[in-house]
Design a protein around this motif. Structure first.
Motif, short mmCIF file in Angstrom:
data_model
loop_
_atom_site.label_atom_id
_atom_site.label_comp_id
_atom_site.label_asym_id
_atom_site.label_seq_id
_atom_site.Cartn_x
_atom_site.Cartn_y
_atom_site.Cartn_z
N TYR B 92 0.81 -1.22 0.00
CA TYR B 92 0.00 0.00 0.00
C TYR B 92 0.84 1.27 0.00
CZ TYR B 92 -3.21 3.60 1.66
OH TYR B 92 -3.92 4.77 1.81
N PHE B 124 1.81 10.11 6.73
CA PHE B 124 0.76 10.49 7.69
C PHE B 124 -0.20 9.32 7.91
CE2 PHE B 124 -3.71 11.93 7.98
CZ PHE B 124 -3.69 12.55 9.22
N ILE B 125 -0.62 8.69 6.83
CA ILE B 125 -1.53 7.53 6.94
C ILE B 125 -0.85 6.41 7.72
CG2 ILE B 125 -2.80 5.76 5.63
CD1 ILE B 125 -3.12 7.89 3.39
N LEU B 128 -0.71 7.52 11.46
CA LEU B 128 -2.03 7.60 12.09
C LEU B 128 -2.71 6.23 12.16
CD1 LEU B 128 -4.33 9.59 13.18
CD2 LEU B 128 -5.28 9.37 10.90
N LEU B 129 -2.80 5.58 11.01
CA LEU B 129 -3.55 4.32 10.96
C LEU B 129 -2.70 3.11 11.33
CD1 LEU B 129 -5.63 4.98 7.73
CD2 LEU B 129 -6.22 5.50 10.07
N LEU B 132 -0.83 4.42 15.23
CA LEU B 132 -1.75 4.73 16.33
C LEU B 132 -2.88 3.71 16.46
CD1 LEU B 132 -1.94 7.14 18.39
CD2 LEU B 132 -3.73 8.04 16.92
N LEU B 133 -3.49 3.38 15.32
CA LEU B 133 -4.66 2.49 15.37
C LEU B 133 -4.33 1.04 15.03
CD1 LEU B 133 -7.30 4.86 13.77
CD2 LEU B 133 -7.05 4.31 16.17
N ASN B 134 -3.06 0.79 14.75
CA ASN B 134 -2.59 -0.58 14.54
C ASN B 134 -3.27 -1.29 13.36
OD1 ASN B 134 -0.68 -2.37 15.33
ND2 ASN B 134 -1.99 -3.44 16.80
N LEU B 135 -3.58 -0.54 12.31
CA LEU B 135 -4.15 -1.18 11.11
C LEU B 135 -3.03 -1.80 10.30
CD1 LEU B 135 -6.83 1.26 9.66
CD2 LEU B 135 -7.21 -0.87 10.83
N ARG B 136 -3.27 -2.99 9.79
CA ARG B 136 -2.23 -3.70 9.03
C ARG B 136 -2.53 -3.59 7.53
NH1 ARG B 136 0.76 -3.39 12.36
NH2 ARG B 136 1.06 -4.61 14.24
N PHE B 137 -1.88 -2.65 6.88
CA PHE B 137 -2.04 -2.53 5.43
C PHE B 137 -1.15 -3.55 4.73
CE2 PHE B 137 -3.52 1.64 6.78
CZ PHE B 137 -4.62 1.82 5.97
N PRO B 138 -1.57 -4.03 3.54
CA PRO B 138 -0.71 -4.99 2.84
C PRO B 138 0.65 -4.37 2.53
CG PRO B 138 -2.88 -4.86 1.81
CD PRO B 138 -2.81 -3.75 2.80
#
Lengths: 509, 143
Positions: B92, B124-125, B128-129, B132-138
């Motif tokens: 990503y 930034f993404i 932030l994501l 901070l929010l622990n999102l796992r993007f590919p």
């Protein structure tokens, strides 16, 4: 009870609890403002953390986040027609038109006022009438839901304007799209074509961003290229286009605010009522509020860029943010996704919502109430000044915003369920939305169909299963019958009105 | 100039309804599960026919594009499609940097801004994501 109230206030007004509420408002606003992200997602991600907090602080912070998110969603909706949350989709109808007229500041501040008033009315209703409203909601069975949603379908009359057939075509497409995935009654997959991903259906957030944000981005690109070609032909250098976000027109006059009070309070009432009914949620409330606002507003610009059209859906969807706790606290039934998450937070704390909560945890309930009122005030104060910062970003180049929004759309869509299938769905709906917009087929009507059909279908089939007389069963249910009558009157009066308008046109010609 | 005629939308919808008429009995369980799809089919078919007839009567919207507009718009949409379908493979954040840079270059934004925005936004993404929010993007190639 008096002792519970005092204990609740004492719990809530501890400095670090106040700070957590403020943090909830800020985080919620930011999450809501980013297209595709939502406070719901934020609440879900923060839920495990609340285990370390006291029950009052945890619930107050989560509800503050929800309130901030509901307003935050309207910022992107007004500025770019890219709703940060599904509940803000209705706000964009008039809000974005106001942005095009250079009145984005006005629109955002009106949205904030609408949001705060709606939320406050919902909260006061929750505090005063939780028990009574919950009792009334208990009388609603599947036939009443069918009738209410049939009435909600008449919103197409509002969003389709003069292209009624196109509006109903979009509604039909929305209904069809919503049937992809597991059948709400039997659980059998429909239209999955052997794909595991299709069997879960289309995510609301993917469809929403795809239909509302992406087509707008594609249109902006088209406009930029058209302008460049025009400039190239005229052989003149042109600076990058600017989004018309003017600081100068952000002042709301008292007269303008006062003028919206009827729409504001009525829509807040609608939102409170819908919030108290389990399963409907802020998106439906926003569209119902918008439709109600259109009925009672005297503003001829309603639907074309009216402050009334911004205030109505915002008051309605924010009223849900408090009212959805009525069935949760009084009956233990979560009213919507957010209420379900708050139910999870209460369960983590070892508290069981329901009629006994007022007896066993009275102080905590009143502490949550105090936290909610505090969140409303903080949301208003913080965003009133935060909006200034947003409006000051008046020199945004469209060329720069386009790829940023496209990338954020992917981040938001992916983040919701963390799967790439949703992103592909969002892209497909973006193309569909762009084509539909080109021919004046309202994508909002498609969304109405997509959002409302699951509840409508489930309720209709439950009604048919309950009754021996088929649809005649509705005649045994007075509340349902009243809603069906209102629906018929609305449709018939619309047709009479449009016929009269057409006859008037032909006479003048 | 390229023209898009409204009637083709309704023609497509009518053909789609005919196809759906065969799909519903083969794909869906009998009874309840077919209620909403048939309801949708009825609405789409009826409104498409009415709108198509209106087009034939001359009440038709025709959208026109200069060839250059459609080709540049088509190119950006195509790049966006490739970006989405290649995320799993390449990742990503790498693709976001490339996509923003290429689109800004197509839209003739200055080189300094291209460099600045195409690196700052994904960062930034990511913070932030991802942070901070622990999102796992590919992550694709970064794995």
């Amino acid at each position: 009870m008096g002792a519970d109230i005092l204990a609740g206030l004492e719990m809530m007004f501890q400095p670090h609890h106040v700070l957590l509420v403020f943090l909830g408002v800020v985080l919620g606003t930011v999450m809501g403002a980013i297209p595709g992200l939502s406070s719901t997602m934020g609440i879900a991600l923060l839920l495990p953390i609340t285990f370390t907090l006291s029950p009052v602080a945890a619930i107050a912070m989560l509800t503050a986040m929800y309130k901030g998110g509901l307003f935050g969603g309207s910022i992107a909706s007004i500025l770019f027609n890219a709703p940060g949350t599904s509940a803000a989709a209705a706000t964009g109808i008039d809000g974005y038109q106001l942005t095009k007229q250079g009145k984005s500041g006005k629109a955002i501040r009106m949205a904030l006022i609408g949001s705060s008033v709606g939320d406050l009315i919902g909260c006061i209703t929750l505090i005063l009438l939780a028990g009574l409203i919950a009792k009334a909601a208990l009388m609603f069975g599947p036939p009443e839901y069918v009738a209410i949603i049939l009435f909600a379908f008449t919103m197409v009359l509002g969003v389709a304007d003069k292209a009624l057939m196109k509006g109903f075509l979009a509604l039909g497409i929305g209904i069809l799209i919503s049937t992809v995935g597991y059948d709400p009654v039997t659980g059998v997959p429909r239209f999955e074509f052997g794909s595991m991903e299709m069997s879960s259906g289309f995510s609301l957030i993917a469809v929403l961003i795809g239909l509302l944000a992406l087509p707008e981005v594609f249109r902006q690109i088209e406009d930029v290229i058209r302008e460049k070609i025009k400039d190239h032909k005229g052989k003149k250098e042109k600076a990058e286009q600017k989004v018309d976000v003017q600081l100068g027109d952000s002042k709301l006059t008292w007269k303008e605010v006062k003028g919206t009070r009827k729409v504001l309070f009525t829509s807040a009432g609608v939102g409170t009522f819908i919030g108290a009914l389990p399963g409907l949620g802020p998106t439906i409330a926003a569209f119902m509020g918008y439709r109600t606002g259109k009925k009672i507003s005297k503003d001829p610009n309603y639907g074309k860029g009216s402050l009334h059209g911004v205030a109505a859906p915002e008051a309605a969807n924010s009223a849900v943010a408090s009212a959805n706790l009525i069935p949760l606290l009084a009956l233990g039934i979560p009213g919507d996704v957010e209420a379900a998450l708050i139910l999870g937070a209460l369960t983590i704390q070892g508290i069981t919502p329901g009629p006994q909560i007022f007896v066993n945890n009275g102080a905590i309930v009143y502490g949550i109430y105090a936290g909610m009122i505090m969140a409303i005030i903080m949301n208003f104060v913080f965003n009133w000044y935060f909006v200034r910062g947003v409006i000051k970003v008046k020199n945004i180049s469209i060329q720069i915003m386009v790829p940023i929004i496209m990338v954020l759309c992917i981040a938001g869509t992916f983040g919701y369920n963390q799967n790439m299938f949703d992103v592909k769905v969002m892209f497909a709906f973006g193309l569909l939305g762009y084509i539909l917009n080109k021919f004046g087929i309202p994508t909002t009507a498609l969304l109405i169909g997509f959002i409302l059909t699951p509840i409508f279908e489930r309720s209709l089939r439950q009604t048919l299963a309950l009754s021996d007389n088929g649809l005649l069963f509705f005649f045994e249910r007075p509340i349902a019958l009243v809603f069906i009558a209102i629906t018929l009157v609305t449709v018939v009066s619309y047709f009479i009105k449009s016929r009269a308008e057409n006859n008037g046109k032909s006479v003048s010609q | 100039m390229i023209q898009w005629r409204e009637r083709y939308i309704y023609l497509f919808m009518m053909v789609f309804c005919l196809v759906l008429l065969f799909i519903i009995p083969s794909q869906l369980q009998e009874g309840g599960p077919r209620i909403a799809p048939y309801m949708a089919l009825g609405i789409i078919a009826l409104t498409s026919v009415v709108c198509f007839v209106r087009c034939l009567r001359g009440e038709e919207k025709i959208v026109t594009f200069p060839k250059k507009v459609l080709s540049i718009l088509g190119l950006i949409v195509l790049l966006y499609g490739i970006y989405i379908f290649a995320i799993d493979v390449i990742g990503y954040f790498v693709l976001s940097v490339l996509f923003i840079a290429v689109v800004l270059w197509i839209l003739k934004v200055t080189k300094v801004k291209i460099l600045f925005i195409s690196t700052l936004v994904p960062l930034f993404i990511y913070l932030l994501l991802g942070g901070l929010l622990n999102l796992r993007f590919p992550n694709g190639l970064l794995m």
